[in-house]
Every structure is written in C-alpha cells, then in structure tokens.
Design an enzyme around this catalytic site. Structure first.
Site, PDB file in Angstrom:
ATOM      1  N   LYS A  29       6.143 -14.984 -34.651  1.00 49.82           N
ATOM      2  CA  LYS A  29       6.993 -15.419 -33.517  1.00 49.82           C
ATOM      3  C   LYS A  29       7.863 -14.721 -33.078  1.00 49.82           C
ATOM      4  O   LYS A  29       8.360 -14.655 -31.800  1.00 49.82           O
ATOM      5  CB  LYS A  29       7.714 -16.963 -34.053  1.00 49.82           C
ATOM      6  CG  LYS A  29       8.694 -16.553 -35.213  1.00 49.82           C
ATOM      7  CD  LYS A  29       9.253 -18.015 -35.890  1.00 49.82           C
ATOM      8  CE  LYS A  29      10.282 -17.515 -37.166  1.00 49.82           C
ATOM      9  NZ  LYS A  29      11.336 -16.675 -36.672  1.00 49.82           N
ATOM     10  N   THR A  30       8.757 -13.759 -33.925  1.00 49.46           N
ATOM     11  CA  THR A  30       9.569 -12.802 -33.543  1.00 49.46           C
ATOM     12  C   THR A  30       9.112 -12.056 -32.302  1.00 49.46           C
ATOM     13  O   THR A  30       9.744 -11.489 -31.521  1.00 49.46           O
ATOM     14  CB  THR A  30       9.979 -12.000 -34.683  1.00 49.46           C
ATOM     15  OG1 THR A  30      10.642 -13.007 -35.701  1.00 49.46           O
ATOM     16  CG2 THR A  30      11.351 -11.086 -34.300  1.00 49.46           C
ATOM     17  N   ASP A 215      15.459 -19.592 -31.541  1.00 47.83           N
ATOM     18  CA  ASP A 215      14.496 -19.396 -32.748  1.00 47.83           C
ATOM     19  C   ASP A 215      14.856 -20.488 -34.081  1.00 47.83           C
ATOM     20  O   ASP A 215      16.165 -20.782 -34.094  1.00 47.83           O
ATOM     21  CB  ASP A 215      14.788 -17.932 -33.034  1.00 47.83           C
ATOM     22  CG  ASP A 215      13.451 -17.593 -34.406  1.00 47.83           C
ATOM     23  OD1 ASP A 215      12.491 -18.162 -34.527  1.00 47.83           O
ATOM     24  OD2 ASP A 215      13.922 -16.678 -35.064  1.00 47.83           O
ATOM     25  N   GLU A 216      13.648 -20.764 -34.716  1.00 53.93           N
ATOM     26  CA  GLU A 216      14.188 -21.547 -35.895  1.00 53.93           C
ATOM     27  C   GLU A 216      14.628 -23.021 -35.412  1.00 53.93           C
ATOM     28  O   GLU A 216      15.736 -23.504 -35.817  1.00 53.93           O
ATOM     29  CB  GLU A 216      14.970 -20.741 -36.943  1.00 53.93           C
ATOM     30  CG  GLU A 216      14.348 -19.592 -37.240  1.00 53.93           C
ATOM     31  CD  GLU A 216      13.295 -19.710 -38.326  1.00 53.93           C
ATOM     32  OE1 GLU A 216      12.882 -20.821 -38.583  1.00 53.93           O
ATOM     33  OE2 GLU A 216      12.860 -18.758 -39.103  1.00 53.93           O
ATOM     34  N   GLN A 246       8.798 -25.871 -42.020  1.00 52.65           N
ATOM     35  CA  GLN A 246       9.663 -24.963 -42.933  1.00 52.65           C
ATOM     36  C   GLN A 246      11.110 -25.248 -42.681  1.00 52.65           C
ATOM     37  O   GLN A 246      11.800 -24.483 -42.853  1.00 52.65           O
ATOM     38  CB  GLN A 246       9.457 -23.643 -42.245  1.00 52.65           C
ATOM     39  CG  GLN A 246       8.258 -23.076 -42.527  1.00 52.65           C
ATOM     40  CD  GLN A 246       8.034 -21.365 -42.222  1.00 52.65           C
ATOM     41  OE1 GLN A 246       8.531 -20.484 -43.092  1.00 52.65           O
ATOM     42  NE2 GLN A 246       7.147 -21.182 -41.124  1.00 52.65           N
ATOM     43  N   ARG A 601       4.915 -17.497 -48.719  1.00 55.01           N
ATOM     44  CA  ARG A 601       5.433 -15.909 -48.810  1.00 55.01           C
ATOM     45  C   ARG A 601       4.486 -15.106 -49.309  1.00 55.01           C
ATOM     46  O   ARG A 601       4.714 -13.834 -48.945  1.00 55.01           O
ATOM     47  CB  ARG A 601       6.717 -15.798 -49.785  1.00 55.01           C
ATOM     48  CG  ARG A 601       7.872 -16.953 -49.353  1.00 55.01           C
ATOM     49  CD  ARG A 601       8.461 -16.711 -48.163  1.00 55.01           C
ATOM     50  NE  ARG A 601       7.795 -17.729 -47.098  1.00 55.01           N
ATOM     51  CZ  ARG A 601       7.784 -17.747 -45.907  1.00 55.01           C
ATOM     52  NH1 ARG A 601       8.308 -16.805 -45.389  1.00 55.01           N
ATOM     53  NH2 ARG A 601       7.192 -18.707 -45.294  1.00 55.01           N
TER      54      ARG A 601
END
Length: 667
Positions: A29-30, A215-216, A246, A601
């Site tokens: 996504k970044t 973002d987020e 998340q 993770r």
C-alpha cells in the site's frame, strides 16, 4: 509504475473521484500511495503544494517522505505535505490560531502535562487522588477523539462519575485556554471547531488541498473523520487506504466503521482491492484468511501469495510461563544455528508488555541480543538502574555517573548544593567524586556535617568492595540491599504495595543472574561480573545501532506494519488473546484482528505457543488454549503437546536439518 501489479496501477492512476483502496497486509500500500503522489505531480499537473498525504505515525510519515523523494527529482516535491494527522492539525493551528482566540507561541501539552493540570484542578477542590486524575484524563481524551464537546459530555453523562469528569472537562478546557495551550487531542479537534466556526478559513484550506491521501483509514477516530470530510468538501478528491481486518485501536477511539461510511458519504466511491501479498507464504496466509473469516465484513477480500506453500504453522503447548519462555528461546537459538540466519530475523510477539520480562530473562541467560519495542526493557527499569549503579560503584569507585545515581537512593540527606560543590572541587583537582570525598581540602568548601555524610557513604562503599574482594560477592550484594533498606524505599515511592513488590522482584532477579554468572565462573571477581552485566546494558542502550542483529520483542499492537522472517506468537490463551476484558465485554472481533495482525507479520515461518499453567493475580491458574487456535485450518498446522500426535516426518526433518548444520559448521 513499472513494478506495480494491475490493481496497484489502477489505484495509482485513478483520479476521477473518491477511491478506497482496501489493502491487505503486505500488499504494497505504501508503494501505491507514493507512486500516486508522483503521478499526481508529473502526469496530472497538480502542484505539490496542493497535495497532502496523512498517516498515523512519524515513522510511517518519514518512510513515505523518503520514498516520494526517491521518485521525484530535486525540488520537484517542494511544498508537498506528508505528515501525521496531528502534525497537519498543528500546521493549521499554527497559521489560524487567532481565529480561536489564541495568541502566537501557544504551547502543546503532552500526557504528562495534562495529568499535572488535572491533578491541580482536583487539588484545588480536594476532590480526588492520582488514580482518579488518570481516569479523568482518559475520559476527556475519549470525548475529544469522539468529537464530543464539554457541553455535550455533561448532557450525555449517565452517572455521577461521568458528570464529575464532564464538569472537570469544562474547567480543563478553560484552563488550557488561559495557559494559551492545546493538548495533543486538540490538534485534531480544534481545527474542526475552527472550520465550523469560520467558513472562510475552511474554504482557504479546501483551496490549498486539492488532493488528499489518507493512510490507515480504519484507524481514524470521529475527530479525524470530521477533519478529512471538511477538508474534502463536496469535491471528494480522496484516496483512502485501509484494511478493516487490521483495525486494532478502538481503545484509543479508532472507528473501523469509518471505512463503511465512505460508501454513504460518496455514493460513487471506487473500490479497489489489493489482495496479492508480497510478504508471506501461502500457508501463513491461508491461516490468516481462515481466522479473519469469523469476523463480519463490509468488504470481502482474500489474501494470496506466489511465494510458495512454506512450512506448516507450529502450535506448541508448554507446561508453564517459564517453560514457554525457555522453549521459545531454545527453539529460536537452534533454528538460527540450523538456518545460519541473523538474530534480527526473529520476533517474539505478545498481547501485553508485562509478558516480555520472562522472555528477557531466558534471552539474557543464553546471551542472545534482543530489543524490547514499546515496553520498558529490563535494564531501563529504575530499580535495575539503581542496583546497577551500586554494583558499578562497588566495582569501580571512579565511576562518577554511578556515584551520582545512588548517592541519594535511598535518601542520605546529601543536598544538591553539596553535590554541586563536590563536583566543582573534583573537577578542579582532576579526581573522581568518590576520591574527592577523602581530600582534606573538601572541608574548605563544605561544612563538617556535609563532609561527614559524604565520608560515611564512601567508607561504607569501600568496606563492601573490600568484603566482596575477599569473600563471596553475592552475599555482599544481598547484605548491601538489606543495609540500604531498598524494599522500604520502594514501598515509600510506590502508590501500591504490589507495585513495590514487583519492582523488588526485578532486584532479586538481577541478584539471581549475578549469582548464576558467578557460579558459571567462580574465578571472576565482582568487577568482572559487573563488567559482563554492564556490557549487556550497553548493548541494550545502543539498540538503535545494533537493532539489525537483535531479536525483536514487542506487543502485537506495536508489530503492526512490520514484518519478520520468523515469528513466535506467545501466550495465545483464553484471557490473554483474547484478552479477559474483551471476553467480558464481548468484543472479540478486535482481538481476532489482533491475532490476524500477529499471523501476517510472519514471512517464512510462524510458531504459536501457549502455557497450560500461568500465574495470574497472585495464584497459579490452569490456562485454556485460545479459541482462535480452533479457527485455524487443521491441515496447515503441526501441533505439539495437548495429547496430539506429533508429526514425525516434520520432527525428523528438523533433526536432519540440525545435524546437517552441525556437520557444515564442523567442516
């Protein structure tokens, strides 16, 4: 755009209206956000000064800035806003504060400042104690995050405590204004209040920000949601990136439902899903998908990967907390030996910070370097620092830092002015503080009482040091702790007797560790033992420099956004994960998302552990494996313990791997 997959490219190039990018864990996504910023500037002709990208942490903002800088030429991104929500709010208030009646040079209060202010307000009316002040601070923070004014808080109060906190909220805001200060939550709330109050100021900022990237988005609270909505107006020039699976911050006001609200606010919202994961093996993702399917979803998605099937997920039952920590440490060390990996490839993840301590103990004993993120490392605890100060001074009387640390711990009525004059004298004579205490000339600048107190302390240290050299250093250290009445000192400092007892346990643990080191090599004197422990301390304090080759210990919350080749997720039991409070409040969805974050993770291998027995609330209790473990696909899991048959093929394979690594090393 060369390296983007099809959905990523579509997300980066779409500018015809508002868009939600549903970005699964590890889906890049970044990269999409940063490529889109470059696309807006280069291909769409939008000037950088009219683009803003906001996220939640300084670390994420720094990473985004660095990536954008790498995509653009020198000076091409000048004026671009890439910041956290709070920094954006601070920027707005820095320019527009006068509209809210604030003067230039306003202060921003952190949590410690606000607690002092609230305690002061309570003290003025003799209303409450420290715990009540902390509770009130959290209540006010929640109201601000939920975009609730003091007046609304009073109107909505349902009991005496809420009324008390709401009345305090009114006085608290008045006091902040009198101090010409905002608190941290105000950095989001007050710009929204400003925009509601001053439509012309709002229009100015809407004209400034032609395109907004968030973002987020699943972590936004009510105030942040309002800020975004007001900045966008009717234009909807928005790219929101988020993942409802998340969302793990409801305790600080995050509302995952804000993702769903985008559909209502913008009926023509374009939804793009990023489902290809570039981080984990297919088995890890299959487990994550199976788990999270048990949560309700506004948007459905399935993560997938082309990185291969990978190893089975291992679930290991351990007899107790010590057994779990020892097993994980041994497994980690053996795996590193077999695979010739680095310590930095490993992470130990847990639900709460308190779980780190037992793992630190075993990692230290096996001399495995580690770094604790988000919690307090063993050596950073004040009581451990105090004891290390005493040990260092016993071993080396010229250690001025240790001298200053312990000279008044516990209090010996040696004042600040005495120490200041001692320091000046020692510097002039070019001797240590300790040595200066014995010089005749000291009496020319200090009165007899001050000199006597200093010499009583230094003579006592000399005696202890001499005894440690001649006899058993461990017994000397134990006697020293009794001599200074350290447990009484901790009880005096602590707000609760149990807190003092826990801190004293850390002192005992340090002494036990010292005893084990001495037992391993009785030829080492106290100086050598302390040098060994000091080295471990230095390694921890230099953890930023050495973090690339240190095992990471962190909470599941702190691990969000990170990735590690090999992950140990520990303490996966009922009342731990899911947490006891969440079970009582029937808030299991967020706990399941937290477990999902932990699983995703892992890049290559995931090991999950739980204990059959654990000490809770002062007594030993039998633990039940987390319900989340039963939601994982059986065919992808290798169980050890709990009466299940061990996968002999996998066990033999690990044995062969260990033997091959040993032969390779000997060769």
């Amino acid at each position: 755009m060369a390296g983007l997959n099809e959905p990523q490219r579509e997300a980066a190039e779409y500018i015809s209206g508002p868009m939600l990018v549903l970005a699964g864990a590890g889906s890049g996504k970044t990269r999409v956000i940063t490529q889109k910023i470059a696309y807006l500037i280069r291909e769409c002709g939008i000037k950088p000064i009219h683009i803003a990208a906001v996220t939640f942490t300084n670390k994420a903002a720094r990473e985004m800035k660095a990536r954008v800088k790498g995509l653009l030429g020198k000076g091409e991104g000048r004026g671009l806003i890439v910041s956290t929500f709070h920094n954006l709010g601070l920027r707005i208030l820095g320019i527009e504060h006068k509209h809210l009646g604030y003067k230039t040079g306003f202060s921003v209060f952190d949590s410690a400042d606000t607690l002092v202010l609230i305690k002061g307000l309570y003290a003025s009316e003799s209303l409450s104690n420290v715990d009540d002040a902390e509770e009130a601070r959290w209540a006010i923070s929640r109201w601000k995050n939920d975009f609730i004014s003091p007046e609304q808080a009073i109107a909505n109060a349902e009991n005496d405590i809420e009324i008390k906190h709401a009345m305090l909220y009114v006085r608290y805001q008045r006091q902040l204004k009198a101090y010409n200060a905002f608190d941290f939550d105000d950095l989001i709330l007050q710009p929204v209040v400003l925009f509601q109050k001053c439509p012309d100021v709002l229009q100015k900022w809407q004209n400034r920000i032609h395109y907004l990237l968030v973002d987020e988005y699943q972590d936004t609270n009510a105030s942040q949601y309002q800020l975004v909505k007001m900045l966008l107006g009717d234009q909807g020039r928005l790219t929101a990136v988020g993942d409802d699976d998340q969302s793990v911050y409801s305790w600080r006001g995050a509302r995952p439902e804000n993702l769903a609200l985008l559909n209502e606010d913008y009926p023509k919202l374009n939804l793009i899903k990023l489902e290809q994961n570039y981080r984990s093996t297919s088995r890890i993702l299959k487990c994550a998908n199976h788990l999270i399917q048990n949560n309700p979803h506004t948007f459905e998605k399935q993560l997938w990967s082309d990185l291969g099937l990978g190893s089975n997920i291992r679930i290991i039952e351990c007899p107790g907390a010590d057994g779990e920590a020892e097993r994980v440490t041994v497994e980690l060390n053996t795996h590193k030996f077999q695979k010739r990996t680095s310590f930095g490839d490993y992470a130990i993840l847990y639900r709460g910070n308190h779980q780190a301590r037992i793992f630190e103990k075993y990692l230290r004993e096996m001399q495995i370097p580690y770094v604790v993120s988000g919690g307090t490392s063993f050596f950073e605890r004040p009581e451990v620092k105090d004891m290390m100060g005493y040990l260092r001074l016993l071993a080396n009387q010229d250690d001025d830092t240790a001298f200053l640390r312990i000279i008044n711990t516990p209090r010996r009525e040696i004042g600040g002015s005495t120490l200041e004059k001692l320091g000046e004298y020692a510097n002039a004579r070019n001797v240590s503080l300790f040595e200066a205490c014995f010089e005749m000339g000291l009496s020319t600048i200090l009165n007899e009482r001050a000199v006597t107190k200093l010499q009583n302390f230094t003579n006592w240290i000399n005696l202890l040091s001499d005894n440690a050299e001649r006899g058993d250093p461990i017994e000397v250290v134990k006697d020293m702790i009794k001599d200074i009445g350290y447990q009484d000192w901790l009880e005096e400092l602590s707000s609760d007797i149990k807190i003092a007892e826990k801190r004293m346990e850390n002192v005992y643990e340090l002494v036990e560790w010292l005893a084990r080191l001495h037992k391993d090599d009785s030829s080492k004197n106290l100086g050598a033992l302390v040098a060994h422990m000091s080295l471990m301390d230095i390694l921890e304090r230099n953890k930023e420099e050495a973090k690339d080759d240190m095992v990471s210990l962190m909470t599941l919350h702190a691990a969000k956004g990170l990735e590690f080749p090999y992950v140990f997720m520990v303490g996966v039991e009922e009342e731990c994960l899911p947490h006891r409070t969440s079970i009582m409040e029937e808030n299991l969805d967020e706990e399941r998302r937290l477990c999902y974050v932990g699983i995703t993770r892992a890049q290559k291998e995931l090991t999950i552990t739980y204990a059959k027995h654990r000490r809770r609330y002062g007594e030993d209790v039998e633990c039940e494996p987390s319900r989340f473990l039963t939601e994982l696909p059986e065919d992808e899991i290798e169980w050890e313990g709990s009466g299940r048959k061990v996968d002999e093929v996998a066990a033999k394979e690990r044995g062969r791997g260990h033997l091959a690594a040993l032969k390779d090393m000997l060769a």
